[in-house]
Structures are given as structure tokens and as C-alpha cells.
Scaffold this active site. Structure first.
Site, short mmCIF file in Angstrom:
data_model
loop_
_atom_site.label_atom_id
_atom_site.label_comp_id
_atom_site.label_asym_id
_atom_site.label_seq_id
_atom_site.Cartn_x
_atom_site.Cartn_y
_atom_site.Cartn_z
CB CYS A 17 -0.93 0.02 1.20
SG CYS A 17 -2.33 -1.06 0.95
CG PHE A 56 -8.81 9.34 12.24
CD1 PHE A 56 -9.28 8.04 12.20
CD2 PHE A 56 -7.46 9.55 12.49
CE1 PHE A 56 -8.42 6.96 12.41
CE2 PHE A 56 -6.60 8.48 12.69
CZ PHE A 56 -7.09 7.18 12.66
CB ALA A 57 -12.85 13.66 7.91
NE ARG A 58 -12.97 6.92 10.27
CZ ARG A 58 -12.31 5.88 10.76
NH1 ARG A 58 -12.64 5.37 11.93
NH2 ARG A 58 -11.31 5.35 10.08
N GLY A 59 -18.37 11.49 10.62
CA GLY A 59 -19.44 12.10 11.39
C GLY A 59 -19.09 13.55 11.67
#
Lengths: 275, 275
Positions: free
Chosen positions: B105, B243-246
Site C-alpha cells: 500500500c 479521521f473525518a467521520r461524522g
């Protein structure tokens, strides 16, 4: 070398922001020299560099048996690993130049590699495991991966004999975690052709290539396989299990190694529950 | 070409197993020919091959301006893309041979690449966006990624002007999704140096290299960055949000492009809530 680094971030939650510390996955680029020739630069988490180097060479088909590895030196200061190999194929350097470079996660396989792979006989291991045992090992697998939990950016792989996890490896690259695992077993003299590999990452054709070369009969992943991985697993006799989470899993290929004796087939279940 | 394929699996849930259909992410290997020379084989989801080829060349630094792309032919039957470029660097083939191959990766960056990258001036875009607007765009981003939902094995990237998502791309490789995105914008004549890129995947140094070369000032990822990505974003003036969540996100670098005017800093929040 540290596998995580501390950094300062601004954490936003709704309409509140705070400055706070955060841990990041470390990465290093190290050079791999084979018989004095710099063949490649590998980017990975700075742990198990010896295993990483050996696993990479195994997966690339440049190394197969322990006695062919004459010397291995890790030079952390210079970020390099030097390996001395015996009986390299005549065209090994040319082969390396022909190697496909691919962009990103699904790293490529050259046509020459494919031909070499296709010539390998299918895996015929009689290893078998029940879904209940897989679930038990998956729970253990989730537990060991501390670094993943600390930084959210790291993949894990683990080797199991079907009873417990023997050891695990971690890396920012899911391919690397598998290479480190195979390399670690090789250096420890542990055969892998009667073992199960657990992986946190998606299964591409390239990951399956590593399984085929190392003759690993069962791969269990918490994530999805691609169609190339499923086709390769089917052709080479590998049991491929994906989306293994909680009590669920999908068996994509060669279910003969999954012991369904304690499991009711859906039809039976419907019948017994009167639906 | 289909981007997913139907397959038959055994789905296990607790002590019940059933045979059922499942959709897999498709993968193809296609050859990229530059000025008649086969330079690389790329493994990706079979969609937007023209964008993939162009994005790869942009990210590798072999293409920079629209007028240098003289011709582009996709041959699906032969699984190849042929590109004719003007004004290639004298050493372009040599450079390609020196390119690092990495396992997995976190695809590698050669030292020569790094030197070339370091010579680029930092990005000085005055683009700014509020956390509320990012959240709104993230919601839209989750919605568009149908293939990801169908197969669980695919990454998405999207381009935004800060008001809406202009378009998105999908691929089994998170690097490929970004290459396709950059290539698509290039072929459509859309500048990216005043845009925001959204990504579903982890951010490695290699992904950040693509941002730097294309002069993209803001990258928002739903996942974690590595330390190399954070260091590169810091050095090159890129605002990196992970970590862009909610309602949550972590701002790793260059917060001057995040409009905190409607946000209370943690200290203020504590004060106003009497803690």
C-alpha cells in the site's frame, strides 16, 4: 526504531476544537541490496526489516529455501538491508527490471510472473478448521493488533496452526504485513504450508500471489477480496475466507477445508425452525 | 467493462451456513505505453482507464500541462493505454527504471523523486473551508460511493470546490482512485490547485506526493495519515485532515485553511460550560 510518532493536532468534534497529542504510524524507506546490487527501495513500518526483506524475496520468487540465504545484514543507520543469495536465476536482474510497477494497493504481477505461478501445482493440504475455531482465532487476532488500535493506520497479519496464533506482524501496507509474516516464519524455520494466515486487509491478486508461492492453504481476511484474488485462490487450491467479522464470514473458494459438521446448512435451518 | 463480478459463496453466520450470490470488485492489469514504449503494467478497477493513465503520468511527473498530451488511446480488447507525450525529460526512461518498487500500500518514492519534489515551492492557496462545510461534503461523499457499498473492497476519491462534490472516482487501490481523480480533472480541463480532495483511504507519503505535484491545497481523508504524509503535508503547505467521520476530524497540518470562526476552542468551551 519507533513504529509510531507523537504529533500535535487540532481535533474537531462538532463545534468544539482542541489542540491535542496524536500518534501516527511511522514509515521508512529502506534499500534492499541483493548480492551487492541495490534492487529496490521498500516503504514500510520500521519493524521486522529482516523479515520484510526475506518475505519480499520469497514473494518475488527470488528465494525459496533456507540454505539459499547465505547472509542477511540490517543496517538501521543507513536504512538498508543487504542479503546474499545462492542459486539466483540467471535472468534475475532482468526479471526485476521487467517487473510491473503499479500504482497503489493492488500491486501488479507481470505476465512472466503469472506464467511462473501458473506452472505451480495446486495446493492439496488436508488442513481443516471449523467456523467456531476461526471465530476464536479472529478474536485473538483483533486483540494482538495494538499498533492498529493506537494509530488506526496499520494492517496486521497473523500465522496460526488452527489452535492459536503463533505470531503476528504489523505494517502500514497490508502486503508488507503479509511479507513480514512469511519472512518471519522462514527465518524461524516454521513451515507455512500447513498454516492459516489471518489478515486485516483487503485481499488483492498480489496478496494471493504471496499465498501461492508460500503454499499457504487457508487465508482468512476481515475485509473483501477482489475477483482476481478469488480466481487465483480457486485455481491454486487455496481456501479464501473474507469479511470474517464477529460470527460471520464468507467462504469464497475451496470450502472443503472448512469443517461444517457443527453447522446447519441454511435449508436445514429453515426446515428445523419450521419456516 | 464491469467493475463488479457476481460469484457464488458460502456465507456463515454463527452456526448457520448458506450458499448465496456475492459481488466482487473486478481488477484488470493494463499496459501503459508512452511514445510507443511499454513502461508499466497497472492493476486497477476497470473504469476510467484514460483518467488512470493520465493521473499516473501526472503523479510520476512525466506530464504537467494539457498541451504536452498529444494523443491518448484506450484499447480495451488488448488491455492497454497508449499515450503520446511531448517534451519528455531527456532521462525519462532511465528515471522509470530507477523508480522504487515497493511492496503494497505504501508505494515508494525514490530519492531522485524526493529531490525533485523538495524543489517545488510550498502551496500558498488562500482556499478555506469550515468544519461544518466539510461535514456536509463528507455526507455527500459517503453517498456517492455505491461500488464501495456493493462490494466492500473499493476506495473512493472526490473533488470539491468547497461547495459541492464535482465528481468522484473509485478503485480497488486508494492510490489509483486519487490518480483517476487527478487524471479526470486534467482531461476535463478543471484546475485542481483551488480544490479539495476527499479520500476514503489512509494517507501515505505516496498519496501526498500526488497532492504536491498537482498543487492541491486541502486533503480530507476518512482514515489515518502516516507520519511521512504529515511531514510532507507540513513541508509543502498542504492542509491535511484525517479521521473525518461524522462530526469529528483531526487537522494535522496547516490549519489556517480551516475556518474555525463558528467553532469554540476547547478552552473557551470549558470556560463557557463552567468546567
Amino acid at each position: 526504531m519507533d513504529v509510531t510518532l507523537e504529533t500535535l493536532i487540532i481535533r474537531v468534534n462538532g463545534d468544539v476544537a482542541e489542540e491535542t497529542g496524536d500518534r501516527l504510524a511511522a514509515e521508512i524507506a529502506f534499500s534492499l541490496d541483493v548480492n551487492g546490487q541495490r534492487i529496490v527501495s521498500l516503504l514500510c513500518t520500521p519493524s521486522d526489516l529482516d523479515c520484510m526483506a526475506v518475505g519480499f524475496l520469497l514473494s518475488e520468487g527470488l528465494l525459496s529455501k533456507r540454505e539459499l540465504l547465505l547472509d542477511l545484514q540490517v543496517n538501521e543507520a543507513q536504512a538498508s538491508v543487504g542479503v546474499t543469495l545462492k542459486d539466483l536465476p540467471v535472468d534475475w536482474q532482468g526479471r526485476f527490471h521487467r517487473k510491473t510497477i503499479t500504482s497503489g494497493c493492488g500491486q501488479g504481477v507481470t505476465f512472466s510472473d503469472s506464467a511462473q505461478l501458473r506452472a505451480l501445482p495446486p495446493i492439496r493440504s488436508s488442513l481443516a478448521i471449523s467456523p467456531a475455531a476461526i471465530n476464536e482465532l479472529l478474536r485473538e487476532f483483533r486483540g494482538v493488533s495494538d499498533l492498529f488500535h493506537a494509530t488506526g493506520g496499520v494492517h496486521s497479519a497473523a500465522l496460526s496452526d488452527g489452535k492459536s496464533l503463533l505470531f503476528h506482524t504489523e505494517d502500514i501496507g497490508r502486503h508488507n504485513a503479509v511479507d513480514k509474516l512469511i519472512g518471519k516464519a522462514f527465518l524461524a524455520g516454521i513451515p507455512v504450508d500447513d498454516k492459516i494466515v489471518f489478515s486485516s486487509g483487503r485481499v488483492s491478486g498480489e496478496v494471493m500471489t504471496k499465498m501461492i508461492r508460500s503454499r499457504i492453504p487457508i487465508l482468512v481476511s476481515r475485509a473483501a477480496p477482489t475477483c482476481m484474488a478469488v480466481a487465483a485462490a480457486e485455481d491454486h487450491g487455496i481456501t479464501l475466507i473474507g469479511f470474517a467479522r464477529g460470527q460471520r464470514m464468507n467462504v469464497y473458494t475451496h470450502p472443503q477445508r472448512v469443517d461444517f459438521s457443527k453447522i446447519s446448512r441454511y435449508e436445514d435451518h429453515c426446515r428445523s425452525s419450521g419456516r
